[in-house]
Design a protein around this motif. Structure first.
Motif, PDB file in Angstrom:
ATOM      1  N   THR A 157       0.728  -1.188   0.130  1.00 24.56           N
ATOM      2  CA  THR A 157       0.129  -0.097   0.125  1.00 24.56           C
ATOM      3  C   THR A 157       1.027   1.267  -0.156  1.00 24.56           C
ATOM      4  O   THR A 157       1.830   1.420   0.833  1.00 24.56           O
ATOM      5  CB  THR A 157      -0.924  -0.090   1.136  1.00 24.56           C
ATOM      6  OG1 THR A 157      -1.817  -1.050   1.460  1.00 24.56           O
ATOM      7  CG2 THR A 157      -1.836   1.121   1.130  1.00 24.56           C
ATOM      8  N   HIS A 172      -7.378  -3.367   1.819  1.00 22.55           N
ATOM      9  CA  HIS A 172      -6.736  -3.997   1.207  1.00 22.55           C
ATOM     10  C   HIS A 172      -7.271  -5.340   0.454  1.00 22.55           C
ATOM     11  O   HIS A 172      -7.706  -5.982   1.683  1.00 22.55           O
ATOM     12  CB  HIS A 172      -5.398  -3.942   1.530  1.00 22.55           C
ATOM     13  CG  HIS A 172      -4.280  -4.446   0.511  1.00 22.55           C
ATOM     14  ND1 HIS A 172      -4.227  -5.628  -0.016  1.00 22.55           N
ATOM     15  CD2 HIS A 172      -3.346  -3.779  -0.052  1.00 22.55           C
ATOM     16  CE1 HIS A 172      -3.163  -5.584  -0.925  1.00 22.55           C
ATOM     17  NE2 HIS A 172      -2.553  -4.433  -0.944  1.00 22.55           N
ATOM     18  N   ILE A 190      -8.435   1.570  -6.176  1.00 23.94           N
ATOM     19  CA  ILE A 190      -7.215   2.178  -6.752  1.00 23.94           C
ATOM     20  C   ILE A 190      -6.510   1.047  -7.085  1.00 23.94           C
ATOM     21  O   ILE A 190      -5.995   0.117  -6.739  1.00 23.94           O
ATOM     22  CB  ILE A 190      -6.568   2.882  -5.612  1.00 23.94           C
ATOM     23  CG1 ILE A 190      -7.401   3.812  -4.856  1.00 23.94           C
ATOM     24  CG2 ILE A 190      -4.962   3.336  -6.203  1.00 23.94           C
ATOM     25  CD1 ILE A 190      -6.878   4.466  -3.678  1.00 23.94           C
ATOM     26  N   GLY A 191      -6.029   1.082  -8.526  1.00 24.61           N
ATOM     27  CA  GLY A 191      -5.244  -0.075  -9.340  1.00 24.61           C
ATOM     28  C   GLY A 191      -6.125  -0.358 -10.256  1.00 24.61           C
ATOM     29  O   GLY A 191      -7.000   0.083 -10.802  1.00 24.61           O
ATOM     30  N   GLN A 214      -7.101   4.569 -12.005  1.00 25.74           N
ATOM     31  CA  GLN A 214      -5.602   3.870 -12.319  1.00 25.74           C
ATOM     32  C   GLN A 214      -4.676   5.285 -12.626  1.00 25.74           C
ATOM     33  O   GLN A 214      -5.051   6.248 -13.299  1.00 25.74           O
ATOM     34  CB  GLN A 214      -5.653   3.108 -13.535  1.00 25.74           C
ATOM     35  CG  GLN A 214      -6.473   3.606 -14.865  1.00 25.74           C
ATOM     36  CD  GLN A 214      -6.674   2.637 -15.887  1.00 25.74           C
ATOM     37  OE1 GLN A 214      -6.374   1.561 -15.770  1.00 25.74           O
ATOM     38  NE2 GLN A 214      -7.039   3.298 -16.873  1.00 25.74           N
ATOM     39  N   THR A 348      -7.613  -0.411  -1.990  1.00 26.48           N
ATOM     40  CA  THR A 348      -6.178  -0.182  -2.035  1.00 26.48           C
ATOM     41  C   THR A 348      -5.881  -1.904  -2.984  1.00 26.48           C
ATOM     42  O   THR A 348      -5.021  -2.371  -2.220  1.00 26.48           O
ATOM     43  CB  THR A 348      -5.327   0.423  -1.274  1.00 26.48           C
ATOM     44  OG1 THR A 348      -5.416  -0.692  -0.105  1.00 26.48           O
ATOM     45  CG2 THR A 348      -5.779   1.399  -0.626  1.00 26.48           C
ATOM     46  N   THR A 350      -3.408  -2.338  -4.936  1.00 22.83           N
ATOM     47  CA  THR A 350      -2.160  -1.661  -5.254  1.00 22.83           C
ATOM     48  C   THR A 350      -0.889  -2.666  -5.453  1.00 22.83           C
ATOM     49  O   THR A 350       0.185  -2.277  -5.582  1.00 22.83           O
ATOM     50  CB  THR A 350      -1.530  -0.704  -4.279  1.00 22.83           C
ATOM     51  OG1 THR A 350      -1.903  -0.882  -2.838  1.00 22.83           O
ATOM     52  CG2 THR A 350      -2.783   0.563  -4.745  1.00 22.83           C
TER      53      THR A 350
END
Length: 515
Positions: A157, A172, A190-191, A214, A348, A350
């Protein structure tokens, strides 16, 4: 006799670390090909399945088809080629139960350290048991690491300004909360990797809206969730034959597409872009949101089964925003462009933290092993580290394809050692000097962050990783195990044809034999 959970022992011939997809496969091959060797499986968690037990986020699935992700020795009979996580976990559990492997697993046994003694020809393994981490010490003649490649304790993260200001919930995917209710909520994921591509359409079914935020686009291919050819083969061929044909069809298809992507990246980009354009329509801004700056397979290609991601975008239940995060706010995310994305929940997605051998520290004859200074031998052993195999899959194909080959080769190696009375096998770098290179030619963030801790590869076989299943199959199923890079040792008490791997406490001088 093989070790059972009812007969605990502090010494086994082969100690497997990890009861995930590769660990269960390794155990099967050991039982079938090396039936006289005892073994045990140590699993740090409380259940088998590895990745497919740990990850519980909505829609969790494989991005590889199950005809190649499944075991070669046990056909996948599920309806979908792109299977969900619970189905894959059930497949692993059923395989373990069918072959009695589940009786060899010791749960809540976390390996922390292993040291090889050339004098004793054995590994001494330190283990933490249970929630109290009670210390346990075991020994084995051969160590087989099936630990995957990432840190099970935490995902990656990044740090963003203002995260403490956000009044919603931040999660997450690696540790998905069971009590998270996203029904009717605004969700930002997010990602843009495989996890995000999976989460967005899965959450869009219940959320008010899901935004995939993104920094840069990812290549995404629309692929049928079911394999029509495999389904048809079941009607005309016996079960195992149909599975084998479908498996090889998908292996060769994957190799062909990968070869095309690397040799004709422009054409491959155009084909992928055409697929996205057909899925989202002529007015959608494909250039901004689905046209990466890198070439295909510089990072892993993502899959949208039956175009689920594109369908959720078309229907207005999801959207894609390509921008950078300036900061978190009380109600969402402020972007560098000046736009603001409202959110009740932020996910997240990520990435992972790479952690080779699950962080187990190694030593050989009192000297710590620094894996970053070793070369990978056939993608499964490390230079100057005796009697240790690590199962690693492919970056451009199904994980299990390579792990199955590693298991077969390991059994060949163990049987060769037994036949000749060897107690130690260790890869040594011989011949002309080589310039070490990164072991993975991959631009993904999780790989780039970990390169300094990973073993290296050389410029020629057997120190070169070709990421090619057919080439590896020939080398590992039919090639010599006593090649010029492999050094064997025979203890003074061992004679040709006697049992492999001495029990704890055996001490003798060693005779060195070059392959």
């Amino acid at each position: 006799m093989p070790l059972s959970s009812a007969e605990p022992s502090s010494h086994v011939d082969v100690l497997i670390i990890g009861a995930g997809l590769s660990g269960i496969g390794a155990a099967y091959h050991l039982q079938e090909r090396c039936p006289t060797l005892s073994y045990a499986i140590l699993e740090g968690r409380g259940a088998m399945g590895g990745t497919w037990d740990l990850f519980r986020y909505p829609g969790i699935r494989s991005d590889s088809d199950m005809y190649t992700l499944g075991y070669r020795f046990r056909p996948w009979l599920g309806g979908k080629a792109i299977a969900d996580g619970p189905s894959i976990k059930a497949y692993i559990e059923e395989t373990a139960a069918e072959y009695g492997i589940d009786q060899r697993i010791r749960y809540h046994h976390r390996v922390t350290r292993a040291e090889w003694s050339s004098v004793d020809a054995r590994w001494t393994v330190d283990v933490e048991v249970g929630p109290d981490r009670a210390p346990l010490r075991m020994t084995c003649g051969f160590l087989y690491a099936c630990t995957g490649y990432y840190d099970y304790a935490s995902g990656y993260t990044p740090t963003w300004p203002g995260t403490e200001r956000f009044q919603g919930r931040v999660v997450h995917p690696q540790h998905w909360p069971e009590d998270l209710d996203y029904g009717g909520k605004r969700v930002v994921v997010i990602g843009s990797g495989a996890t995000a591509v999976t989460l967005v359409p899965a959450m869009a079914d219940r959320a008010a809206h899901v935004t995939m935020l993104q920094r840069s686009p990812t290549y995404i291919a629309d692929q049928p969730a079911e394999d029509g050819v495999a389904r048809a083969l079941r009607y005309v061929l016996p079960r195992r034959a149909a599975y084998a044909v479908a498996r090889w069809k998908n292996v060769l298809r994957g190799m062909l597409l990968y070869g095309l992507a690397r040799s004709r990246p422009g054409l491959f980009k155009w084909l992928l872009r055409l697929g996205v354009r057909r899925a989202l329509g002529k007015t959608y801004d494909v250039d901004t949101h689905f046209s990466p700056r890198y070439n295909p397979w510089d990072e892993r290609l993502c899959v949208a089964p039956d175009g689920d991601l594109f369908r959720s975008i078309r229907e207005g239940r999801a959207s894609v925003v390509t921008d950078h995060i300036e900061s978190f706010t009380e109600t969402g995310l402020q972007l560098r462009s000046g736009a603001h994305v409202d959110a009740d929940i932020i996910v997240t997605a990520t990435g992972l933290n790479v952690k080779i051998l699950s962080g187990v520290s190694l030593a050989v004859d009192g000297e710590p092993v620094q894996l970053a200074r070793t070369l990978a031998y056939k993608g499964m052993m490390f230079s100057d580290v005796p009697n240790l195999v690590a199962a690693f899959g492919y970056t451009n194909a199904s994980w299990t394809l390579k792990c199955d080959l590693v298991a077969e080769y390991t059994c060949r190696l163990l049987n060769h050692m037994k036949q000749h009375g060897y107690t130690q096998s260790v890869p040594r770098v011989t011949g002309p000097a080589m310039t070490p290179e990164p072991v993975l030619d991959f631009r993904s963030g999780y790989v780039q962050r970990a390169l300094d801790s990973l073993p290296r590869q050389g410029t020629r076989a057997p120190w070169r990783l070709y990421q090619n299943y057919v080439r590896d199959l020939v080398m590992m199923r039919y090639g010599r195990v006593d090649d010029e890079a492999m050094e064997f040792k025979r203890s003074g008490s061992a004679a040709s044809g006697q049992a492999l791997l001495p029990d704890a406490g055996t001490r003798s001088n060693a005779e060195v034999v070059r392959g």
